[in-house]
Design an enzyme around this catalytic site. Structure first.
Site, PDB file in Angstrom:
ATOM      1  N   ASP A  36      33.925  36.330  47.208  1.00 39.33           N
ATOM      2  CA  ASP A  36      33.634  36.763  45.838  1.00 39.33           C
ATOM      3  C   ASP A  36      33.066  35.623  45.004  1.00 39.33           C
ATOM      4  OD1 ASP A  36      33.689  38.676  43.754  1.00 39.33           O
ATOM      5  OD2 ASP A  36      35.578  37.857  42.995  1.00 39.33           O
ATOM      6  N   HIS A  37      32.058  35.951  44.188  1.00 36.74           N
ATOM      7  CA  HIS A  37      31.474  35.009  43.224  1.00 36.74           C
ATOM      8  C   HIS A  37      31.092  33.669  43.849  1.00 36.74           C
ATOM      9  CE1 HIS A  37      31.534  37.119  39.423  1.00 36.74           C
ATOM     10  NE2 HIS A  37      32.750  37.557  39.674  1.00 36.74           N
TER      11      HIS A  37
ATOM     12  N   HIS B 106      36.311  39.541  32.535  1.00 37.71           N
ATOM     13  CA  HIS B 106      37.177  38.892  33.516  1.00 37.71           C
ATOM     14  C   HIS B 106      38.461  38.376  32.857  1.00 37.71           C
ATOM     15  CE1 HIS B 106      33.482  38.282  36.130  1.00 37.71           C
ATOM     16  NE2 HIS B 106      34.382  38.716  36.983  1.00 37.71           N
TER      17      HIS B 106
ATOM     18  N   HIS C  21      33.365  44.469  37.766  1.00 40.47           N
ATOM     19  CA  HIS C  21      34.201  43.273  37.685  1.00 40.47           C
ATOM     20  C   HIS C  21      35.052  43.359  36.416  1.00 40.47           C
ATOM     21  CE1 HIS C  21      32.077  40.446  40.688  1.00 40.47           C
ATOM     22  NE2 HIS C  21      31.655  41.683  40.911  1.00 40.47           N
ATOM     23  N   GLY C  22      36.133  42.599  36.374  1.00 42.83           N
ATOM     24  CA  GLY C  22      36.990  42.636  35.201  1.00 42.83           C
ATOM     25  C   GLY C  22      37.765  43.922  35.050  1.00 42.83           C
TER      26      GLY C  22
ATOM     27  N   ASN D 240      36.822  45.862  41.229  1.00 43.59           N
ATOM     28  CA  ASN D 240      37.422  44.558  41.494  1.00 43.59           C
ATOM     29  C   ASN D 240      38.626  44.302  40.585  1.00 43.59           C
ATOM     30  OD1 ASN D 240      35.182  44.298  43.128  1.00 43.59           O
ATOM     31  ND2 ASN D 240      34.556  42.315  42.321  1.00 43.59           N
ATOM     32  N   VAL D 241      39.748  43.903  41.188  1.00 43.52           N
ATOM     33  CA  VAL D 241      40.982  43.657  40.435  1.00 43.52           C
ATOM     34  C   VAL D 241      41.584  42.332  40.890  1.00 43.52           C
ATOM     35  CG1 VAL D 241      43.298  44.506  39.905  1.00 43.52           C
ATOM     36  CG2 VAL D 241      41.430  46.134  40.228  1.00 43.52           C
ATOM     37  N   ALA D 242      41.944  41.491  39.929  1.00 44.16           N
ATOM     38  CA  ALA D 242      42.608  40.223  40.255  1.00 44.16           C
ATOM     39  C   ALA D 242      43.779  39.973  39.306  1.00 44.16           C
ATOM     40  CB  ALA D 242      41.614  39.064  40.210  1.00 44.16           C
ATOM     41  N   THR D 243      43.473  39.811  38.018  1.00 44.70           N
ATOM     42  CA  THR D 243      44.488  39.421  37.032  1.00 44.70           C
ATOM     43  C   THR D 243      45.644  40.412  36.972  1.00 44.70           C
ATOM     44  OG1 THR D 243      42.809  38.298  35.710  1.00 44.70           O
ATOM     45  CG2 THR D 243      44.864  38.853  34.601  1.00 44.70           C
TER      46      THR D 243
END
Length: 292
Positions: A78-79, A172, A200-201, A222-225
């Site tokens: 990613d990125h 993000h 994203h975000g 896309n999921v992260a936080t």
């Protein structure tokens, strides 16, 4: 990646893509996907590579977990802003990458993205890229930016990418889930762009917003936080409840379970009732055997 993306498009469901920071993330994400019986993407970001000091160890772990899964799992870089990191990832067997040259001037972004896309396609690797900036980061990720549908279509035609990350109102690293997406813009971009769209975000988008985004044409989410917040909250609670704990296995186990629970929820949320689930035992393992 091409296979699970095609299946998601045919079924009208979103494809959950979750960022891996450590081994527990990868284990928990895949456990959540297996519980939901749906495919999933394990994402390793350039920032995470910098945190570990190398890509190879975490990539090897993620690929091994994908190999052993009972549902489709794709490992994705990613990125990636550095071409050498893209090439290293492909060499390690990662079958999907995001080339992020969005901080460059437009012509340079197109040129570098096209060059790396051609190189990846020659090796059977799927490529995501970015034109419209996503909010919530400095520089290329300025808040409030929106993707122009015609510019997006031209970028895809010029670069040959397989998917496009677009800016439609998310940011993000949001710690609250109150972002309002522009569904009309999503639908307009989807009508102009032939490849899957990537959000994203997504951590800042509430559940109804994610469902609506998929309905209007978004595919990869896309999921992260959001997962990190669930993990950290549970970790804090566990250590406060058991202040003498010193064995990481004792406090990381409930934190890992919290991630699994959220992944299962989000994957199920993105799949309309009755849509096809991931087929057991078909994780993407060899980038040279995957199509683009």
């Amino acid at each position: 990646m091409a296979e699970i993306v095609a299946a998601a498009r045919a079924a009208g469901r979103g494809l959950g893509a979750f960022n891996v920071i450590q081994l527990e993330h990868a284990e928990a994400i895949v456990a959540g996907a297996e519980r939901a019986r749906l495919p999933v993407v394990l994402q390793i970001s350039e920032n995470t590579v910098a945190y570990h000091g190398a890509l190879a160890p975490l990539a090897a772990a993620a690929l091994a977990i994908a190999e052993a899964s009972s549902v489709d799992v794709v490992v994705h870089l990613d990125h990636a802003t550095r071409p050498e990191l893209v090439r290293e990832a492909v060499g390690l067997g990662i079958p999907s990458v995001m080339v992020d040259a969005s901080a460059l001037p437009h012509a340079a972004n197109v040129a570098l993205t096209a060059e790396l896309t051609a190189w990846c396609h020659a090796r059977g690797v799927w490529v995501e890229a970015e034109l419209g900036e996503i909010g919530g980061k400095d520089g290329a990720h300025a808040p409030g930016v929106r993707t122009d549908p015609r510019e997006a279509a031209a970028f895809v035609a010029e670069t040959g990418v397989d998917a496009l990350a677009v800016a439609v109102g998310s940011s993000h690293a949001m710690s609250t889930r109150d972002a309002v997406l522009d569904d009309t813009l999503i639908a307009e971009i989807a009508a102009h762009v032939p490849v899957p769209l990537v959000l994203h975000g997504s951590s800042g988008v509430p559940d109804p917003g994610l469902v609506s985004a998929v309905h209007h044409g978004m595919l990869k989410i896309n999921v992260a936080t959001h997962l990190n917040r669930a993990m950290t909250t549970t970790l804090r609670q566990t250590l406060l409840t058991h202040p003498t704990l010193t064995d990481p296995r004792k406090y990381l186990t409930p934190a890992r379970t919290a991630i699994t629970t959220e992944v299962t929820h989000l994957l199920t949320l993105l799949a309309p009732e009755g849509s096809a689930a991931g087929s057991p035992g078909s994780a993407i393992r060899d980038p040279h055997r995957s199509s683009h």
